[in-house]
Design a protein around this motif. Sequence first.
Motif, PDB file in Angstrom:
ATOM      1  N   UNK A 222       0.803  -1.226   0.000  1.00 15.39           N
ATOM      2  CA  UNK A 222       0.000   0.000   0.000  1.00 15.39           C
ATOM      3  C   UNK A 222       0.838   1.279   0.000  1.00 15.39           C
ATOM      4  N   UNK A 223       2.084   1.188  -0.463  1.00 16.52           N
ATOM      5  CA  UNK A 223       2.939   2.368  -0.536  1.00 16.52           C
ATOM      6  C   UNK A 223       3.700   2.354  -1.864  1.00 16.52           C
ATOM      7  N   UNK A 278      -2.816   6.815 -10.370  1.00 21.90           N
ATOM      8  CA  UNK A 278      -2.497   7.496  -9.114  1.00 21.90           C
ATOM      9  C   UNK A 278      -3.768   7.951  -8.408  1.00 21.90           C
ATOM     10  N   UNK A 279      -4.695   8.504  -9.163  1.00 19.54           N
ATOM     11  CA  UNK A 279      -5.955   8.961  -8.579  1.00 19.54           C
ATOM     12  C   UNK A 279      -6.744   7.787  -7.991  1.00 19.54           C
ATOM     13  N   UNK A 283      -7.571   6.860  -3.856  1.00 18.21           N
ATOM     14  CA  UNK A 283      -8.923   6.607  -3.366  1.00 18.21           C
ATOM     15  C   UNK A 283      -9.003   5.262  -2.644  1.00 18.21           C
ATOM     16  N   UNK A 284      -8.167   4.324  -3.072  1.00 20.47           N
ATOM     17  CA  UNK A 284      -8.186   2.980  -2.487  1.00 20.47           C
ATOM     18  C   UNK A 284      -7.320   2.869  -1.231  1.00 20.47           C
ATOM     19  N   UNK A 285      -6.672   3.990  -0.842  1.00 15.53           N
ATOM     20  CA  UNK A 285      -5.894   3.980   0.387  1.00 15.53           C
ATOM     21  C   UNK A 285      -4.412   3.713   0.212  1.00 15.53           C
TER      22      UNK A 285
END
Length: 335
Positions: A222-223, A278-279, A283-285
């Motif tokens: 998630x990064x 990216x957008x 939104x997905x965290x």
Amino acid sequence: MKSVLTGAAGAALLATTALAEPVTLRVQTHYATEHPTGQMLAQWSDDVSVMSGGDITVEMFYSSSVVATTETFDAAINGIVDCDATGGAYQTGKNPAFQFVGDIMGGYDTPWQQYSWLYYGGGYDAAQELYNAQNMQLIGWSIYGQESLSSSKPIAGFEDLKGWKFRSPPGMETEIFEKLGASPIVMDFTEIFTALETGIIDGADASGLYNNVGLGLYDIVKHATYPGFHSMPSDHLACNLDVWNGLTDQQRRIIDTAWQKVSFQIALSNELNNAQAAAELTEQGVTLYDWSSEDRAEFRKAAQAAWDDWGTRSPEAGKILESHKVYLRQLGLIE
């Protein structure tokens, strides 16, 4: 008189066209047919055929279906295929100079700067000597843009690299990141997903943000860094020199022009796809880290130490590196 001149012009055109024998070029790429770049290469093949009036047929072999990706260059040299549409960085074993036509690492910020070096900064002539020495002709590049680092941990700056275990391609990149305190692990591209899933690695240098989404990396981690800064590889189109010299000027011009079209469109489409990805990821965290200009400059300094080392490994490497440096100074990217 008008009909006589028209007839003479038509006869001359027919005579010129008759000199060009129909040719089929066998080209291998590592991209799959469904990959965005693979789809664009199919369009390039069609452009060449249409522009040449059917005089040139490009037979594409996708997903390295003839020989392994790293063997494509040799396959073209030896006549198994005619052209290699993979990348120069796979050939550093032949000459370390191929690192500087494959991925200079931490050099240019945008594809357009790197294209500019190739076409207007003396890069094409410098690189061509390297390719011609292998009996190959460099036609051009395709650059999809900066790659993103994906991670299970925050990766906001240099401190986060300390002890960070990540999948790295072989070559100069491992040397740069080791000096920055990271722990690069060279592994095949196909092993990344499982290695992340099982925690063998903390992150990966795989591809650009949009391509990483397609690989499913952000279903696990998630990064990510975005826009990227560390790597902007260039794929190439390189053909057997004897095959290239056997084409007419018209055929060569068509292939080159069609390649420039597809290469620039790859960069343009990837810029849009990355922005959309990216957008959606935000939104997905998924947390995206845009390294500061100061951090980017520090990374470039670390990379330069590796450049200078690689530049001593062959005369050709030193020559191409110096060409890059001259242009990077003109752009204000290095001192």
